[in-house]
Design a protein around this motif. Structure first.
Motif, PDB file in Angstrom:
ATOM      1  N   GLY A   1     -17.570 -77.493 -11.239  1.00 37.85           N
ATOM      2  CA  GLY A   1     -17.406 -78.877 -10.814  1.00 37.85           C
ATOM      3  C   GLY A   1     -16.979 -79.847 -11.891  1.00 37.85           C
ATOM      4  O   GLY A   1     -17.539 -80.938 -12.021  1.00 37.85           O
TER       5      GLY A   1
ATOM      6  N   ILE B   1     -10.356 -80.956 -11.943  1.00 36.84           N
ATOM      7  CA  ILE B   1      -9.949 -80.649 -10.564  1.00 36.84           C
ATOM      8  C   ILE B   1      -8.808 -81.570 -10.175  1.00 36.84           C
ATOM      9  O   ILE B   1      -7.815 -81.151  -9.569  1.00 36.84           O
ATOM     10  CB  ILE B   1     -11.142 -80.804  -9.595  1.00 36.84           C
ATOM     11  CG1 ILE B   1     -12.197 -79.729  -9.864  1.00 36.84           C
ATOM     12  CG2 ILE B   1     -10.677 -80.731  -8.137  1.00 36.84           C
ATOM     13  CD1 ILE B   1     -13.471 -79.893  -9.045  1.00 36.84           C
TER      14      ILE B   1
ATOM     15  N   GLN C   1      -4.861 -80.322  -9.396  1.00 37.61           N
ATOM     16  CA  GLN C   1      -4.208 -80.691  -8.136  1.00 37.61           C
ATOM     17  C   GLN C   1      -2.746 -81.051  -8.362  1.00 37.61           C
ATOM     18  O   GLN C   1      -1.873 -80.728  -7.553  1.00 37.61           O
ATOM     19  CB  GLN C   1      -4.961 -81.868  -7.520  1.00 37.61           C
ATOM     20  CG  GLN C   1      -4.285 -82.503  -6.306  1.00 37.61           C
ATOM     21  CD  GLN C   1      -4.982 -83.789  -5.897  1.00 37.61           C
ATOM     22  OE1 GLN C   1      -6.137 -84.036  -6.244  1.00 37.61           O
ATOM     23  NE2 GLN C   1      -4.270 -84.631  -5.164  1.00 37.61           N
TER      24      GLN C   1
ATOM     25  N   LEU D   1      -9.051 -72.939  -4.616  1.00 40.01           N
ATOM     26  CA  LEU D   1     -10.165 -73.481  -5.393  1.00 40.01           C
ATOM     27  C   LEU D   1     -11.490 -73.010  -4.794  1.00 40.01           C
ATOM     28  O   LEU D   1     -11.707 -73.091  -3.586  1.00 40.01           O
ATOM     29  CB  LEU D   1     -10.121 -75.009  -5.394  1.00 40.01           C
ATOM     30  CG  LEU D   1     -11.111 -75.724  -6.328  1.00 40.01           C
ATOM     31  CD1 LEU D   1     -10.737 -75.487  -7.785  1.00 40.01           C
ATOM     32  CD2 LEU D   1     -11.136 -77.229  -6.028  1.00 40.01           C
TER      33      LEU D   1
ATOM     34  N   VAL E   1     -15.649 -73.592  -5.527  1.00 42.98           N
ATOM     35  CA  VAL E   1     -16.578 -74.474  -6.235  1.00 42.98           C
ATOM     36  C   VAL E   1     -17.979 -73.883  -6.169  1.00 42.98           C
ATOM     37  O   VAL E   1     -18.483 -73.559  -5.090  1.00 42.98           O
ATOM     38  CB  VAL E   1     -16.564 -75.896  -5.631  1.00 42.98           C
ATOM     39  CG1 VAL E   1     -17.632 -76.771  -6.282  1.00 42.98           C
ATOM     40  CG2 VAL E   1     -15.184 -76.521  -5.799  1.00 42.98           C
TER      41      VAL E   1
ATOM     42  N   CYS F   1     -12.766 -82.678  -4.261  1.00 43.30           N
ATOM     43  CA  CYS F   1     -12.356 -81.538  -3.428  1.00 43.30           C
ATOM     44  C   CYS F   1     -11.534 -82.001  -2.227  1.00 43.30           C
ATOM     45  O   CYS F   1     -10.547 -81.357  -1.854  1.00 43.30           O
ATOM     46  CB  CYS F   1     -13.585 -80.774  -2.952  1.00 43.30           C
ATOM     47  SG  CYS F   1     -14.431 -79.844  -4.250  1.00 43.30           S
ATOM     48  N   GLN F   2     -11.934 -83.107  -1.624  1.00 46.81           N
ATOM     49  CA  GLN F   2     -11.152 -83.661  -0.514  1.00 46.81           C
ATOM     50  C   GLN F   2      -9.726 -83.971  -0.950  1.00 46.81           C
ATOM     51  O   GLN F   2      -8.750 -83.646  -0.257  1.00 46.81           O
ATOM     52  CB  GLN F   2     -11.818 -84.945  -0.003  1.00 46.81           C
ATOM     53  CG  GLN F   2     -13.050 -84.742   0.848  1.00 46.81           C
ATOM     54  CD  GLN F   2     -13.701 -86.082   1.193  1.00 46.81           C
ATOM     55  OE1 GLN F   2     -14.233 -86.769   0.321  1.00 46.81           O
ATOM     56  NE2 GLN F   2     -13.636 -86.455   2.450  1.00 46.81           N
TER      57      GLN F   2
ATOM     58  N   TYR G   1      -8.138 -82.676  -3.468  1.00 40.88           N
ATOM     59  CA  TYR G   1      -7.459 -81.436  -3.858  1.00 40.88           C
ATOM     60  C   TYR G   1      -6.793 -80.775  -2.655  1.00 40.88           C
ATOM     61  O   TYR G   1      -5.721 -80.164  -2.782  1.00 40.88           O
ATOM     62  CB  TYR G   1      -8.458 -80.480  -4.506  1.00 40.88           C
ATOM     63  CG  TYR G   1      -7.816 -79.291  -5.196  1.00 40.88           C
ATOM     64  CD1 TYR G   1      -7.380 -79.385  -6.513  1.00 40.88           C
ATOM     65  CD2 TYR G   1      -7.620 -78.079  -4.529  1.00 40.88           C
ATOM     66  CE1 TYR G   1      -6.770 -78.315  -7.153  1.00 40.88           C
ATOM     67  CE2 TYR G   1      -7.017 -77.007  -5.159  1.00 40.88           C
ATOM     68  CZ  TYR G   1      -6.595 -77.128  -6.469  1.00 40.88           C
ATOM     69  OH  TYR G   1      -5.985 -76.062  -7.089  1.00 40.88           O
TER      70      TYR G   1
ATOM     71  N   ILE H   1     -11.695 -75.573   1.112  1.00 44.83           N
ATOM     72  CA  ILE H   1     -12.301 -75.286  -0.181  1.00 44.83           C
ATOM     73  C   ILE H   1     -13.397 -74.246   0.045  1.00 44.83           C
ATOM     74  O   ILE H   1     -14.150 -74.331   1.020  1.00 44.83           O
ATOM     75  CB  ILE H   1     -12.921 -76.555  -0.805  1.00 44.83           C
ATOM     76  CG1 ILE H   1     -11.860 -77.632  -1.037  1.00 44.83           C
ATOM     77  CG2 ILE H   1     -13.657 -76.218  -2.106  1.00 44.83           C
ATOM     78  CD1 ILE H   1     -10.845 -77.312  -2.109  1.00 44.83           C
TER      79      ILE H   1
ATOM     80  N   PHE I   1     -16.916 -72.876  -0.999  1.00 44.50           N
ATOM     81  CA  PHE I   1     -18.124 -73.213  -1.746  1.00 44.50           C
ATOM     82  C   PHE I   1     -18.934 -71.946  -1.970  1.00 44.50           C
ATOM     83  O   PHE I   1     -19.338 -71.270  -1.026  1.00 44.50           O
ATOM     84  CB  PHE I   1     -18.964 -74.253  -1.003  1.00 44.50           C
ATOM     85  CG  PHE I   1     -18.370 -75.631  -0.997  1.00 44.50           C
ATOM     86  CD1 PHE I   1     -18.069 -76.280  -2.189  1.00 44.50           C
ATOM     87  CD2 PHE I   1     -18.084 -76.284   0.192  1.00 44.50           C
ATOM     88  CE1 PHE I   1     -17.510 -77.551  -2.197  1.00 44.50           C
ATOM     89  CE2 PHE I   1     -17.528 -77.551   0.207  1.00 44.50           C
ATOM     90  CZ  PHE I   1     -17.239 -78.186  -0.997  1.00 44.50           C
TER      91      PHE I   1
ATOM     92  N   CYS J   1     -14.153 -76.603   4.846  1.00 45.42           N
ATOM     93  CA  CYS J   1     -14.646 -75.678   3.832  1.00 45.42           C
ATOM     94  C   CYS J   1     -15.160 -74.396   4.468  1.00 45.42           C
ATOM     95  O   CYS J   1     -15.327 -74.307   5.685  1.00 45.42           O
ATOM     96  CB  CYS J   1     -15.775 -76.327   3.022  1.00 45.42           C
ATOM     97  SG  CYS J   1     -17.250 -76.699   4.000  1.00 45.42           S
TER      98      CYS J   1
END
Length: 380
Positions: free
Chosen positions: A201, A206, A210, A217, A219, A248-249, A251, A260, A262, A290
């Motif tokens: 993180g 990040i 991008q 990605l 995380v 993340c949003q 990215y 993404i 997780f 995600c």
């Protein structure tokens, strides 16, 4: 004058190098193909290069592979290499064969400075960043060792995951050229969807990735709230969950996948209750597309942590799935050779005194109160 390691260059860097030798740009492409598509180690093998260029290269350049300290093959076909990177440091890479892909897990640092509580690498501390050439050499060595072993000229490694030793985004300047080598059609030609950077993180990096080289990605989340994540992933104290999810949003606007991943390491009595699962749902539902990858913890004595049992992992997964969140439970591979997730340790000349610090700071386990009918779970 020290010879330049050509594995340190992406195609743009190799082009500049060739121009400095008085060569045309197309020579860099030819050279790049010989190195990465054919695995050539001797400039005399490079038959379509002018003899004058081959002579120049012999005087100023080298192809520096990593020395193999050990190689272990698991009963499930997983292969782990321990590579010597000098000064008492060694890093590990792991090849995971499956029916539809061959995945290489690559290291980016000798050790890791993040210090996640459940990670064997983090308990060893940190020595240094790897160079671009040392990152690329793990793929170069594995690809051509596997081709020789299998008796094929076809590509063996189809996926690369930057999930080995180290935090890739804390070695950004070496990481990005290495990623570009992996993706280049004149190099390994891997799809952006099949190259994954795993991060604990590092929010500003990040955001840079991008723009510079968006790949898949993953995380390392491991907790549904800041209080618990502060203890499991110390980097959270600098970049808390809300900032991380916002990055993340953003990215996703450039990412090759529309979600993404997780990563969530399942720790008995620490982060694996039904209440933790419901907190995760509240955290991401409607905010970010995600999937969750639930990882059975691979215990090691210094961690003081235990693996969630299979029943608990499956129950946790069902809660997420019932909420409409794509969830998988990672199959443990290579644990008989200590090659599974979180087990990579290598050999690190620690400059951070990580082991001593972690012993002084045991995890303060916070267990959610059981709901009616839910079995109480004791902390490890």
């Amino acid at each position: 004058m020290n010879a330049v390691n050509l594995l340190d260059f992406d195609l743009d860097g190799l082009t500049v190098f060739c121009e400095q030798l008085g060569e045309k740009r197309f020579r860099a492409t030819q050279l790049f193909r010989w190195i990465h598509q054919k695995g050539a180690t001797d400039f005399d093998q490079m038959s379509d290069l002018a003899k004058s260029l081959r002579s120049k290269l012999k005087g100023v350049a080298t192809l520096q592979d990593l020395s193999v300290i050990s190689e272990h093959v698991s009963s499930d076909g997983t292969i782990k290499w321990l590579f010597d990177v000098g000064a008492g440091n060694a890093v590990e890479s792991v090849y995971i064969p499956e029916s539809d892909r061959g995945t290489l897990c690559v290291s980016s640092q000798a050790g890791c400075a993040v210090g996640c509580r459940f990670c064997s690498t983090g308990h060893q501390g940190f020595s240094r960043n790897l160079t671009t050439g040392e990152i690329v050499a793990q793929l170069w060595h594995a690809e051509y060792a596997l081709r020789k072993r299998l008796g094929t000229t076809e590509r063996v490694i189809s996926n690369v995951v930057m999930m080995g030793m180290g935090e890739p985004l804390q070695n950004y300047s070496a990481l990005v050229p290495a990623l570009k080598v992996m993706l280049d059609d004149h190099g390994y030609g891997l799809s952006r969807r099949r190259v994954t950077v795993s991060t604990s993180g590092v929010v500003p990096m990040i955001e840079r990735l991008q723009n510079d080289c968006p790949v898949a990605l993953a995380v390392s989340l491991h907790a549904p709230n800041d209080a618990l994540r502060d203890e499991l992933v110390p980097l959270n104290r600098k970049y808390p969950i809300d900032e991380l999810l916002t990055a993340c949003q953003a990215y996703l606007t450039a990412a090759p996948r529309d979600f993404i991943t997780f990563e969530y390491c399942m720790l008995d009595g620490v982060n694996d209750t039904d209440e933790h699962a419901r907190q995760l749902i509240a955290l991401v539902k409607g905010r970010i597309n995600c999937k969750f990858n639930l990882i059975p913890f691979n215990p090691f004595p210094a961690s003081g942590l235990l693996r969630s049992n299979n029943e608990r992992v499956q129950a946790f997964a069902r809660i997420l799935v019932d909420a409409g969140i794509v969830t998988t439970v990672r199959k443990t591979r290579g644990d008989d050779i200590d090659a599974a997730c979180g087990q990579l340790a290598g050999e690190v000349q620690d400059r951070t005194r990580a082991a001593a610090r972690m012993l002084r700071q045991p995890v303060a386990v916070k267990v959610a109160l059981p709901k009616p009918g839910e079995r109480h779970r004791s902390a490890p």
